[in-house]
Design a protein around this motif. Sequence first.
Motif, PDB file in Angstrom:
ATOM      1  N   ARG A 216      33.944 -28.881   0.020  1.00  0.00           N
ATOM      2  CA  ARG A 216      35.058 -28.852  -0.932  1.00  0.00           C
ATOM      3  C   ARG A 216      35.305 -27.432  -1.433  1.00  0.00           C
ATOM      4  O   ARG A 216      36.455 -26.979  -1.513  1.00  0.00           O
ATOM      5  CB  ARG A 216      34.771 -29.767  -2.115  1.00  0.00           C
ATOM      6  N   GLU A 217      34.207 -26.755  -1.784  1.00  0.00           N
ATOM      7  CA  GLU A 217      34.337 -25.377  -2.273  1.00  0.00           C
ATOM      8  C   GLU A 217      34.924 -24.476  -1.198  1.00  0.00           C
ATOM      9  O   GLU A 217      35.795 -23.644  -1.473  1.00  0.00           O
ATOM     10  CB  GLU A 217      32.973 -24.854  -2.728  1.00  0.00           C
ATOM     11  N   THR A 218      34.453 -24.650   0.022  1.00  0.00           N
ATOM     12  CA  THR A 218      34.976 -23.857   1.134  1.00  0.00           C
ATOM     13  C   THR A 218      36.455 -24.161   1.346  1.00  0.00           C
ATOM     14  O   THR A 218      37.257 -23.245   1.588  1.00  0.00           O
ATOM     15  CB  THR A 218      34.177 -24.154   2.422  1.00  0.00           C
ATOM     16  N   ALA A 219      36.814 -25.432   1.245  1.00  0.00           N
ATOM     17  CA  ALA A 219      38.219 -25.813   1.416  1.00  0.00           C
ATOM     18  C   ALA A 219      39.082 -25.208   0.316  1.00  0.00           C
ATOM     19  O   ALA A 219      40.191 -24.733   0.581  1.00  0.00           O
ATOM     20  CB  ALA A 219      38.348 -27.335   1.422  1.00  0.00           C
ATOM     21  N   VAL A 220      38.551 -25.220  -0.928  1.00  0.00           N
ATOM     22  CA  VAL A 220      39.317 -24.632  -2.035  1.00  0.00           C
ATOM     23  C   VAL A 220      39.488 -23.138  -1.798  1.00  0.00           C
ATOM     24  O   VAL A 220      40.585 -22.582  -2.010  1.00  0.00           O
ATOM     25  CB  VAL A 220      38.605 -24.922  -3.385  1.00  0.00           C
ATOM     26  N   GLN A 221      38.408 -22.451  -1.368  1.00  0.00           N
ATOM     27  CA  GLN A 221      38.498 -21.019  -1.087  1.00  0.00           C
ATOM     28  C   GLN A 221      39.484 -20.750   0.042  1.00  0.00           C
ATOM     29  O   GLN A 221      40.295 -19.814  -0.032  1.00  0.00           O
ATOM     30  CB  GLN A 221      37.124 -20.451  -0.731  1.00  0.00           C
ATOM     31  N   ASP A 222      39.397 -21.578   1.104  1.00  0.00           N
ATOM     32  CA  ASP A 222      40.330 -21.403   2.225  1.00  0.00           C
ATOM     33  C   ASP A 222      41.765 -21.633   1.771  1.00  0.00           C
ATOM     34  O   ASP A 222      42.685 -20.899   2.179  1.00  0.00           O
ATOM     35  CB  ASP A 222      39.979 -22.351   3.377  1.00  0.00           C
ATOM     36  N   MET A 223      41.975 -22.627   0.937  1.00  0.00           N
ATOM     37  CA  MET A 223      43.317 -22.886   0.436  1.00  0.00           C
ATOM     38  C   MET A 223      43.804 -21.719  -0.426  1.00  0.00           C
ATOM     39  O   MET A 223      44.977 -21.337  -0.363  1.00  0.00           O
ATOM     40  CB  MET A 223      43.342 -24.189  -0.379  1.00  0.00           C
ATOM     41  N   GLY A 224      42.908 -21.152  -1.246  1.00  0.00           N
ATOM     42  CA  GLY A 224      43.281 -19.999  -2.076  1.00  0.00           C
ATOM     43  C   GLY A 224      43.674 -18.818  -1.209  1.00  0.00           C
ATOM     44  O   GLY A 224      44.679 -18.137  -1.483  1.00  0.00           O
ATOM     45  N   ARG A 225      42.882 -18.558  -0.161  1.00  0.00           N
ATOM     46  CA  ARG A 225      43.218 -17.447   0.750  1.00  0.00           C
ATOM     47  C   ARG A 225      44.530 -17.716   1.466  1.00  0.00           C
ATOM     48  O   ARG A 225      45.370 -16.813   1.605  1.00  0.00           O
ATOM     49  CB  ARG A 225      42.094 -17.247   1.774  1.00  0.00           C
ATOM     50  N   ASP A 226      44.693 -18.949   1.928  1.00  0.00           N
ATOM     51  CA  ASP A 226      45.943 -19.297   2.613  1.00  0.00           C
ATOM     52  C   ASP A 226      47.132 -19.172   1.655  1.00  0.00           C
ATOM     53  O   ASP A 226      48.214 -18.689   2.051  1.00  0.00           O
ATOM     54  CB  ASP A 226      45.872 -20.718   3.170  1.00  0.00           C
ATOM     55  N   GLN A 227      46.934 -19.586   0.422  1.00  0.00           N
ATOM     56  CA  GLN A 227      48.016 -19.507  -0.556  1.00  0.00           C
ATOM     57  C   GLN A 227      48.369 -18.044  -0.824  1.00  0.00           C
ATOM     58  O   GLN A 227      49.562 -17.690  -0.880  1.00  0.00           O
ATOM     59  CB  GLN A 227      47.581 -20.206  -1.844  1.00  0.00           C
ATOM     60  N   GLU A 228      47.353 -17.197  -0.974  1.00  0.00           N
ATOM     61  CA  GLU A 228      47.607 -15.766  -1.191  1.00  0.00           C
ATOM     62  C   GLU A 228      48.336 -15.155   0.005  1.00  0.00           C
ATOM     63  O   GLU A 228      49.260 -14.357  -0.162  1.00  0.00           O
ATOM     64  CB  GLU A 228      46.287 -15.026  -1.434  1.00  0.00           C
ATOM     65  N   ARG A 229      47.907 -15.512   1.202  1.00  0.00           N
ATOM     66  CA  ARG A 229      48.545 -14.994   2.410  1.00  0.00           C
ATOM     67  C   ARG A 229      50.008 -15.436   2.467  1.00  0.00           C
ATOM     68  O   ARG A 229      50.906 -14.650   2.765  1.00  0.00           O
ATOM     69  CB  ARG A 229      47.782 -15.480   3.648  1.00  0.00           C
ATOM     70  N   VAL A 230      50.238 -16.723   2.159  1.00  0.00           N
ATOM     71  CA  VAL A 230      51.615 -17.233   2.193  1.00  0.00           C
ATOM     72  C   VAL A 230      52.462 -16.520   1.138  1.00  0.00           C
ATOM     73  O   VAL A 230      53.612 -16.133   1.402  1.00  0.00           O
ATOM     74  CB  VAL A 230      51.618 -18.765   1.975  1.00  0.00           C
ATOM     75  N   ILE A 231      51.922 -16.321  -0.062  1.00  0.00           N
ATOM     76  CA  ILE A 231      52.677 -15.632  -1.123  1.00  0.00           C
ATOM     77  C   ILE A 231      52.977 -14.200  -0.693  1.00  0.00           C
ATOM     78  O   ILE A 231      54.088 -13.691  -0.899  1.00  0.00           O
ATOM     79  CB  ILE A 231      51.899 -15.684  -2.455  1.00  0.00           C
ATOM     80  N   ARG A 232      51.980 -13.524  -0.089  1.00  0.00           N
ATOM     81  CA  ARG A 232      52.180 -12.147   0.372  1.00  0.00           C
ATOM     82  C   ARG A 232      53.280 -12.100   1.426  1.00  0.00           C
ATOM     83  O   ARG A 232      54.159 -11.233   1.389  1.00  0.00           O
ATOM     84  CB  ARG A 232      50.848 -11.622   0.926  1.00  0.00           C
ATOM     85  N   GLU A 233      53.230 -13.057   2.372  1.00  0.00           N
ATOM     86  CA  GLU A 233      54.269 -13.091   3.412  1.00  0.00           C
ATOM     87  C   GLU A 233      55.645 -13.352   2.794  1.00  0.00           C
ATOM     88  O   GLU A 233      56.651 -12.756   3.212  1.00  0.00           O
ATOM     89  CB  GLU A 233      53.936 -14.144   4.459  1.00  0.00           C
ATOM     90  N   LEU A 234      55.681 -14.260   1.807  1.00  0.00           N
ATOM     91  CA  LEU A 234      56.961 -14.553   1.160  1.00  0.00           C
ATOM     92  C   LEU A 234      57.495 -13.324   0.418  1.00  0.00           C
ATOM     93  O   LEU A 234      58.703 -13.039   0.454  1.00  0.00           O
ATOM     94  CB  LEU A 234      56.813 -15.731   0.188  1.00  0.00           C
ATOM     95  N   ARG A 235      56.611 -12.606  -0.236  1.00  0.00           N
ATOM     96  CA  ARG A 235      57.038 -11.390  -0.948  1.00  0.00           C
ATOM     97  C   ARG A 235      57.607 -10.376   0.040  1.00  0.00           C
ATOM     98  O   ARG A 235      58.635  -9.736  -0.226  1.00  0.00           O
ATOM     99  CB  ARG A 235      55.861 -10.768  -1.705  1.00  0.00           C
ATOM    100  N   GLN A 236      56.862 -10.223   1.170  1.00  0.00           N
ATOM    101  CA  GLN A 236      57.335  -9.262   2.172  1.00  0.00           C
ATOM    102  C   GLN A 236      58.717  -9.670   2.694  1.00  0.00           C
ATOM    103  O   GLN A 236      59.590  -8.827   2.893  1.00  0.00           O
ATOM    104  CB  GLN A 236      56.330  -9.150   3.316  1.00  0.00           C
ATOM    105  N   ARG A 237      58.929 -10.941   2.897  1.00  0.00           N
ATOM    106  CA  ARG A 237      60.230 -11.410   3.384  1.00  0.00           C
ATOM    107  C   ARG A 237      61.318 -11.190   2.323  1.00  0.00           C
ATOM    108  O   ARG A 237      62.444 -10.787   2.637  1.00  0.00           O
ATOM    109  CB  ARG A 237      60.160 -12.885   3.760  1.00  0.00           C
TER     110      ARG A 237
END
Length: 186
Positions: free
Chosen positions: A129-150
């Motif tokens: 669960r902790e790993t999934a939460v961390q992975d989701m946080g990283r994925d969310q940050e990556r998605v936000i970064r990509e959205l900002r760049q766009r």
Amino acid sequence: MGIFLKLAVGASLLGTEAAEAAEEGGFGLNFNILEANLINLAIVIAILIYFGRGFLGKVLTDRRSAIEVAIQEAEKKKKDAAAALADEQQKLAQAQAEAAKIRSSSETAAKSAAAAILAKAEEDIQRMRETAVQDMGRDQERVIRELRQRVVALAVQRAESDLSSRLDQSRQHQLVDQSIASLGGF
């Protein structure tokens, strides 16, 4: 020797009388003591008892001793068998107690192993669960970064297109001159 001769003669007389009685058509008893050789028979029986008593007594004593020995051996075997049975029953009781002890310890070990497995599984689930939460946080940050760049790219693209449509050549020179003047006036 005379006695045996008398017995033989007596037996032959009895045989002839029985034969005569049978010839006459019947069977009869002769109560004459002398003719029937009852005395001879009594003497023979007495001699047999007198001389045979020792032999017969010895045979009977030997037989009685053999029977007593056989009975004693049978009783000894019975006692030995009873002792062996008691010993084997004791061993059986010990084996059953040991089996119950082993069964109890194996049940305890199985319960503790099951508890350890459940605890390990719970720990693994929590870590996942902790790993999934961390992975989701990283994925969310990556998605936000990509959205900002766009968004930035779209904003720059829109600004360029907007500027190019609103700025003409004279207006561009005027903006450049203003920017130079604001920097310190060259």
